[in-house]
Design an enzyme around this catalytic site. Structure first.
Site, PDB file in Angstrom:
ATOM      1  N   GLY A 391       0.796  -1.211   0.000  1.00  9.88           N
ATOM      2  CA  GLY A 391       0.000   0.000   0.000  1.00  9.88           C
ATOM      3  C   GLY A 391       0.833   1.268   0.000  1.00  9.88           C
ATOM      4  O   GLY A 391       2.044   1.238  -0.251  1.00  9.88           O
ATOM      5  N   ARG A 393       2.041   3.116   2.399  1.00  7.12           N
ATOM      6  CA  ARG A 393       3.225   3.102   3.265  1.00  7.12           C
ATOM      7  C   ARG A 393       4.331   2.266   2.629  1.00  7.12           C
ATOM      8  O   ARG A 393       5.498   2.653   2.631  1.00  7.12           O
ATOM      9  CB  ARG A 393       2.893   2.571   4.660  1.00  7.12           C
ATOM     10  CG  ARG A 393       4.074   2.723   5.624  1.00  7.12           C
ATOM     11  CD  ARG A 393       3.773   2.164   7.013  1.00  7.12           C
ATOM     12  NE  ARG A 393       4.782   2.581   7.979  1.00  7.12           N
ATOM     13  CZ  ARG A 393       5.926   1.955   8.221  1.00  7.12           C
ATOM     14  NH1 ARG A 393       6.239   0.863   7.528  1.00  7.12           N
ATOM     15  NH2 ARG A 393       6.779   2.413   9.124  1.00  7.12           N
ATOM     16  N   CYS A 394       3.974   1.118   2.085  1.00  4.15           N
ATOM     17  CA  CYS A 394       4.969   0.245   1.458  1.00  4.15           C
ATOM     18  C   CYS A 394       5.709   0.953   0.322  1.00  4.15           C
ATOM     19  O   CYS A 394       6.902   0.728   0.115  1.00  4.15           O
ATOM     20  CB  CYS A 394       4.303  -1.008   0.904  1.00  4.15           C
ATOM     21  SG  CYS A 394       3.678  -2.162   2.146  1.00  4.15           S
ATOM     22  N   MET A 395       5.005   1.784  -0.416  1.00  4.20           N
ATOM     23  CA  MET A 395       5.589   2.409  -1.606  1.00  4.20           C
ATOM     24  C   MET A 395       6.444   3.628  -1.284  1.00  4.20           C
ATOM     25  O   MET A 395       7.026   4.226  -2.198  1.00  4.20           O
ATOM     26  CB  MET A 395       4.483   2.819  -2.582  1.00  4.20           C
ATOM     27  CG  MET A 395       3.741   1.656  -3.199  1.00  4.20           C
ATOM     28  SD  MET A 395       2.633   2.185  -4.547  1.00  4.20           S
ATOM     29  CE  MET A 395       1.468   3.242  -3.665  1.00  4.20           C
TER      30      MET A 395
END
Length: 404
Positions: A391, A393-395
């Site tokens: 999502g 945050r991951c990106m």
């Protein structure tokens, strides 16, 4: 000071991203599992969605940097390191044939810096490079796989190769060979980019350290407390090593909470089931509502002290954050909705300031719940980005947040 992250929610000022490129078009059904993808995103739409993400950040006053540009600028700033850069990439691509290694070196060395970095990320197909010699068994075996160097589709998730902690960084040792080369870029960026090379940026962990660690498992709860997931991709021994480095520095962190989470695809990293969105407010996967095993790591008499605690997430957070805690279930109380929206990263939010988060629009149940709890929700499209199982945050990797 170019690096500063002492919370998950302080106003975001600078962030690092990767705009997806041709590496997604080098995904095929046969190598999806090897490259940690479940599906093949449509590049054109993935780029449009990612551009919307970047625009949303800029509209909030955030400086957006791209890892590809940062590496290119590092090489332009120190062209003398190019040979080492190429050799390191080739060695870590696990090429066994000397003829192939030599051919790839020459192939890349004749490109511009930008073309080199792009090609490293997208992968080098076997039909792109002509060998001067091709007369050994190893030379011929190398040609049986469609790539001399694998694509790096997971570089989309800039949260993992390193983590910004306080005023320093953890350059991580990635769990899989597929992702290990990504941290070459992080390493060179901090060493050679004009933005960072003259800054004293402590390294609390190094890509050459022994045990695996990934940034998706690392959450900076406040200036005194870190949360790190013991997951399939982050080894508990790496957490203890990181704790020792941080406690030996002049940082303000006093406690590291090591959360023992299930070692499954759905619980890939701690931030897939648990992210902070406001003061004392978190969005969570309801399956971690039960009692958790957490290891409190502190420093006592110049030594690391580990205390095992079995308690609820709410009580653990209340104890260390010294505030009332509100936990918002991803997908609400319905387990089918919750499972679906957590799979699509409904619990993986990116705060741009306290009480304002970027989320995927597809997780409408979770997003409505956030709004009802007073959170400002900035939705971005994700029909293709979400196929990578990561999502907002991951990106993203925050490089600078205002202190709270």
């Amino acid at each position: 000071m170019k690096i500063q992250v002492y919370s998950e929610i302080g106003k975001l000022k600078t962030v690092l991203l990767h705009r997806p490129g041709k590496e997604l078009e080098n995904l095929t059904p046969d190598i999806l599992e090897r490259l940690l993808f479940d599906d093949i995103p449509y590049l054109k739409v993935a780029q449009e969605e990612h551009d919307f993400f970047a625009k949303t950040l800029r509209d909030e006053g955030v400086e957006v940097l791209y890892i590809k540009d940062m590496v290119v600028e590092s090489l332009e700033n120190h062209p003398e390191v190019l040979s080492n850069f190429l050799n390191q990439f080739i060695e870590e691509s696990h090429i066994l044939s000397k003829a192939v290694k030599d051919a790839i070196y020459n192939y890349l060395a004749n490109m511009t810096f930008e073309e080199i970095v792009e090609k490293m990320i997208e992968g080098i197909r076997t039909n792109e490079v002509k060998l001067v010699k091709n007369n050994s068994i190893m030379d011929m075996l190398e040609n049986e796989y469609p790539f001399y160097t694998d694509p790096m589709p997971n570089i989309l998730f800039q949260r993992d190769p390193f983590a910004t902690i306080g005023r320093g960084v953890s350059i991580n040792k990635m769990y899989t060979d597929t992702r290990a080369r990504e941290t070459i870029f992080s390493d060179y960026m901090f060493k050679y980019h004009p933005r960072f090379e003259n800054e004293e940026i402590p390294r609390y962990y190094n890509r050459y350290d022994r045990y695996n660690s990934e940034g998706g498992d690392m959450l900076v709860l406040n200036s005194k407390t870190l949360a790190i997931g013991i997951s399939k991709r982050t080894d508990p021994r790496a957490i203890e090593h990181l704790a020792g480095s941080i406690f030996e520095s002049d940082e303000t962190f006093e406690t590291i909470l090591a959360f023992n989470i299930p070692k499954t695809r759905a619980f890939m990293h701690l931030d897939t089931v648990f992210t902070q969105i406001d003061y004392g407010v978190f969005t969570i996967h309801p399956l971690i509502m039960k009692h958790l095993t957490v290891f409190e790591i502190t420093k006592e008499n110049e030594k690391i002290k580990v205390t095992k605690v079995v308690s609820t997430l709410e009580d653990i957070l209340k104890k260390h954050l010294h505030t009332e805690i509100k936990l918002i279930n991803c997908g609400g109380d319905d387990m089918i909705t919750s499972g679906r929206e957590q799979w699509n990263d409904g619990a993986n939010t990116l705060a741009v300031e306290p009480g304002k988060v970027i989320v995927y629009s597809r997780n409408h149940v979770t997003n409505d719940m956030l709004r009802k709890n007073g959170i400002t929700v900035l939705e971005i499209p994700s029909s293709e980005l979400s196929r990578g199982r990561g999502g907002p945050r991951c990106m993203s990797m925050p490089l600078f947040r205002e202190k709270i």
